[in-house]
Scaffold this motif. Structure first.
Motif, PDB file in Angstrom:
ATOM      1  N   GLU A 158       5.021  17.850   5.718  1.00 16.89           N
ATOM      2  CA  GLU A 158       6.374  17.386   5.502  1.00 16.89           C
ATOM      3  C   GLU A 158       6.327  16.000   4.854  1.00 16.89           C
ATOM      4  OE1 GLU A 158      10.329  16.705   8.360  1.00 16.89           O
ATOM      5  OE2 GLU A 158       8.301  16.571   9.194  1.00 16.89           O
ATOM      6  N   SER A 159       7.207  15.773   3.877  1.00 17.76           N
ATOM      7  CA  SER A 159       7.254  14.482   3.198  1.00 17.76           C
ATOM      8  C   SER A 159       8.668  13.918   3.239  1.00 17.76           C
ATOM      9  CB  SER A 159       6.816  14.611   1.732  1.00 17.76           C
ATOM     10  OG  SER A 159       5.450  14.905   1.633  1.00 17.76           O
ATOM     11  N   TYR A 174       0.799  -1.225   0.000  1.00 15.61           N
ATOM     12  CA  TYR A 174       0.000   0.000   0.000  1.00 15.61           C
ATOM     13  C   TYR A 174       0.835   1.279   0.000  1.00 15.61           C
ATOM     14  CZ  TYR A 174      -3.604   3.430   1.107  1.00 15.61           C
ATOM     15  OH  TYR A 174      -4.434   4.509   1.080  1.00 15.61           O
ATOM     16  N   HIS A 175       1.773   1.418   0.981  1.00  7.37           N
ATOM     17  CA  HIS A 175       2.490   2.688   1.090  1.00  7.37           C
ATOM     18  C   HIS A 175       3.658   2.798   0.118  1.00  7.37           C
ATOM     19  CE1 HIS A 175       0.181   3.994   4.472  1.00  7.37           C
ATOM     20  NE2 HIS A 175       0.515   2.947   5.206  1.00  7.37           N
ATOM     21  N   GLY A 176       4.162   1.675  -0.371  1.00  5.93           N
ATOM     22  CA  GLY A 176       5.260   1.728  -1.331  1.00  5.93           C
ATOM     23  C   GLY A 176       6.604   2.054  -0.729  1.00  5.93           C
ATOM     24  N   VAL A 200       6.879  12.017  -3.530  1.00  2.28           N
ATOM     25  CA  VAL A 200       6.074  13.094  -4.117  1.00  2.28           C
ATOM     26  C   VAL A 200       5.181  13.704  -3.041  1.00  2.28           C
ATOM     27  CG1 VAL A 200       4.502  13.754  -5.965  1.00  2.28           C
ATOM     28  CG2 VAL A 200       6.054  11.814  -6.289  1.00  2.28           C
ATOM     29  N   ASN A 201       5.262  15.010  -2.912  1.00  4.43           N
ATOM     30  CA  ASN A 201       4.344  15.771  -2.056  1.00  4.43           C
ATOM     31  C   ASN A 201       3.363  16.475  -2.988  1.00  4.43           C
ATOM     32  OD1 ASN A 201       3.036  17.666  -0.399  1.00  4.43           O
ATOM     33  ND2 ASN A 201       4.859  17.923   0.891  1.00  4.43           N
ATOM     34  N   LYS A 245       0.015  11.875   3.567  1.00  4.56           N
ATOM     35  CA  LYS A 245      -0.377  11.728   2.162  1.00  4.56           C
ATOM     36  C   LYS A 245       0.830  11.743   1.229  1.00  4.56           C
ATOM     37  CE  LYS A 245      -5.035  13.589   2.685  1.00  4.56           C
ATOM     38  NZ  LYS A 245      -6.036  14.587   2.184  1.00  4.56           N
ATOM     39  N   THR A 246       1.977  11.445   1.775  1.00  4.67           N
ATOM     40  CA  THR A 246       3.166  11.347   0.933  1.00  4.67           C
ATOM     41  C   THR A 246       3.034  10.158  -0.011  1.00  4.67           C
ATOM     42  OG1 THR A 246       4.593  12.350   2.596  1.00  4.67           O
ATOM     43  CG2 THR A 246       5.652  10.939   0.949  1.00  4.67           C
ATOM     44  N   ASN A 247       3.296  10.410  -1.282  1.00  5.82           N
ATOM     45  CA  ASN A 247       3.231   9.349  -2.283  1.00  5.82           C
ATOM     46  C   ASN A 247       4.647   8.853  -2.572  1.00  5.82           C
ATOM     47  OD1 ASN A 247       2.431   7.595  -4.291  1.00  5.82           O
ATOM     48  ND2 ASN A 247       2.276   9.184  -5.874  1.00  5.82           N
TER      49      ASN A 247
END
Length: 636
Positions: free
Chosen positions: A127-128, A66-68, A120-121, A79-81
């Motif tokens: 903060e990411s 899920y989070h990678g 990616v933010n 929500k950091t991708n």
């Protein structure tokens, strides 16, 4: 063999031994018998000699669900991708590029080795980044944190060292503005001791960054290795060091070591061979040829390199030799010089692979096929450096392999490899402690010595010598060390010194020192195990004339110093030795223990020798070892 029979045999061992040195001998104890392995297994490198502090610092393997996020790391920002892609995946445009890579001459078939982590933010309100916990830092020490990062917009990246609750010890910033990977570093100071600190890497605002590798090293290190562990390798007297394997030799590509350390791709373990189970099945390529040679020179050991005959071509193997031994008139010798290493390394000892014939190594595991390939590769290597001493591999003792591999290869490879591991004692049932102890210790003679004799008989050629380059108590890497292991190690070293000349043992390598036998490494310290203590004791024989050698007593003379080591292998009985007076006693140290169980250690104390007439009588307690050194001040 029943316990009663074993005890009866050990009662024979406990009879008085009369040590009668022959000072006119011309046999000396070779330093090459005191070898060790430095294979990239389990925790020998990772959490061992390597000073690298991070897990999965090059993002090998697959991400978490899920989070990678890469294994060993956590995500910063709700929500950091995180985009985690392998090099082969081009579906995410530039975001899929990796920083780590293999050298051009890479032929192995492995997976998930070259990855990058793209962060990616999308929303810009948080903060990411990524972080890692469980990092152990010492008070008032400096640590270099190094990052390979590319950005899609000018970005300020924060690197912070915090406690587990997020309280910041120190925070530094790095500015990146390039759309290609750039390596930058900061120095982090730990203000307090913390066994469970966090390292965080983050940025603010909308944007995209890609991290190719992260490094965290103590400022004080030796070629990326821990100085305390390097010093202990010197302390145990390692005079021959075999690298990079063992099994790992079949997973190693030497030319990867020509890349910068952070750029070298990890190696995936083949067939789950236990070479890297403590680091997710990957080795992170921390030590290259130059580092290995520097280590050998630092501890006074001869390098012994194992090639990869399956995945490196004969030409590539010869190029490795040329890199080590060539001068400025050769292509790879010139490359070594350009890399800052002017003098040739002069590596004499090379092994033509590891454990072929057992089936767990990739390549041709038939004696004819291996022999043919070995001759082809070995000849290419000798063309580059004619003075090499080559060692052939195989499942020895084995008559078929002797006929079709060892003897044909004997024209170029005078050494033949022998490996032996003895069964570990479980010590699970108190009424079987003695039986298991005797079973293990007796294998020095009933298994290891027997294999040497059998191999000598099958080789039946004095020009072929034995390289006993792997030996230990089985699974020494998965269990606590004990005096049982120490007595076994002492007895093995006695056997090797005793058998070297009559049985043609040219060299030997214990498997292996760091975290698998002789040296225990913890986050804040390292120390010798009982086996390590025995290496430190027995190294006193190196270079001495072998004046006397039986199972439990070895005497050597060097520079008018007589060195004697005595072993009592008995589980519960004393053992007497009679030693003629040679001169003034310099050392008389007893290594003893109340038991042989896991977590037991040798206590060391000086004892006064009792002179009875013109001889000393020494009574050793159960499962103990003694070191005696006497100086002949008259020199005769």
């Amino acid at each position: 063999m029943s316990l009663g029979k074993k005890q009866e045999n050990f009662k024979e061992y406990c009879k008085t031994v009369q040590v009668s040195p022959d000072y006119n001998t011309d046999v000396t104890v070779s330093p090459l018998l005191f070898g060790n392995n430095l294979e990239h297994t389990r925790s020998c490198i990772h959490n061992g000699i390597s000073a690298q502090m991070l897990k999965n610092r090059k993002f090998a393997g697959k991400p978490e669900c899920y989070h990678g996020c890469p294994a060993g790391w956590y995500r910063i920002g709700e929500k950091t991708n995180i985009i985690f892609n392998e090099k082969e995946d081009v579906s995410v445009l530039q975001a899929s590029e990796s920083y780590t890579r293999h050298a051009d001459d890479y032929h192995m078939k492995r997976r998930h080795e070259c990855n990058a982590v793209t962060i990616v933010n999308h929303y810009g309100k948080e903060e990411s980044g990524i972080g890692q916990s469980g990092i152990s830092v010492q008070k008032d020490c400096n640590y270099e944190c190094r990052l390979a990062v590319k950005v899609w917009q000018p970005t300020v990246i924060r690197i912070a060292l915090t406690d587990r609750d997020g309280n910041i010890y120190i925070q530094e910033k790095l500015e990146y503005d390039r759309a290609d990977f750039e390596v930058k570093s900061v120095l982090l100071h730990a203000s307090k001791l913390d066994e469970n600190a966090d390292l965080t890497i983050s940025f603010d605002g909308c944007g995209t960054i890609s991290i190719g590798a992260v490094s965290l090293l103590p400022e004080k290190n030796f070629h990326g290795m821990r100085p305390d562990v390097v010093e202990l390798l010197r302390e145990i007297g390692v005079k021959l060091l075999r690298w990079p394997g063992g099994n790992f030799a079949g997973e190693y590509n030497w030319k990867d070591g020509l890349l910068p350390v952070d750029m070298r791709a990890p190696f995936e373990s083949y067939m789950g061979l236990e070479t890297q189970p403590h680091s997710m099945g990957y080795d992170f390529n921390e030590i290259n040829t130059d580092d290995f040679i520097a280590l050998c020179r630092e501890i006074g050991a001869e390098p012994f390199i194992t090639i990869n005959p399956t995945w490196n071509t004969p030409e590539e193997c010869a190029q490795w030799v040329e890199y080590c031994n060539g001068d400025g008139d050769t292509e790879y010798g010139r490359l070594r010089i350009e890399r800052g290493y002017k003098e040739p390394y002069n590596v004499r000892f090379w092994s033509l692979g590891n454990e072929f014939g057992y089936g767990h190594m990739e390549g041709d595991n038939t004696p004819i096929g291996y022999g043919k390939k070995g001759i082809e590769i070995g000849k290419k290597m000798l063309e580059v450096s004619p003075g090499l001493t080559l060692c052939s591999s195989g499942p020895y003792p084995n008559k078929d392999w002797v006929e079709h591999a060892a003897r044909p290869l004997g024209q170029i490879a005078p050494l033949v490899s022998l490996h032996s591991y003895v069964a570990q004692p479980l010590f699970a049932e108190p009424d079987k402690y003695a039986e298991e102890y005797y079973e293990c210790i007796s294998k020095v003679d009933t298994q290891c010595r027997k294999l040497v004799h059998k191999m000598r008989s099958e080789l039946n050629d004095d020009t072929l010598r034995i390289s006993f380059d792997e030996w230990n108590v089985w699974y020494g890497w998965y269990r606590p060390k004990s005096v049982n292991d120490g007595i076994f190690t002492a007895a093995m070293l006695h056997m090797l010194m005793e058998e070297a000349n009559p049985s043609g043992i040219y060299m030997a390598c214990h498997f292996e020192a760091v975290n698998e036998g002789a040296i225990r490494v913890e986050w804040d310290k390292s120390f010798l195990t009982p086996s390590g203590q025995m290496f430190s004791v027995m190294k006193n024989h190196i270079g001495g004339k072998l004046c006397f050698a039986v199972r439990d007593a070895v005497a050597t003379e060097k520079n008018n110093v007589l060195t004697i080591t005595l072993i009592n292998r008995s589980y519960d009985g004393t053992k007497k030795f009679k030693i003629p007076k040679y001169g003034e006693t310099m050392v008389s140290s007893l290594y003893s223990s109340e038991n042989v169980l896991p977590y037991s250690d040798f206590a060391v104390k000086n004892v006064e020798l009792q002179l009875m007439g013109d001889s000393y009588e020494v009574l050793l307690p159960r499962h103990s070892v003694m070191l005696i050194q006497m100086k002949n001040s008259l020199g005769n």
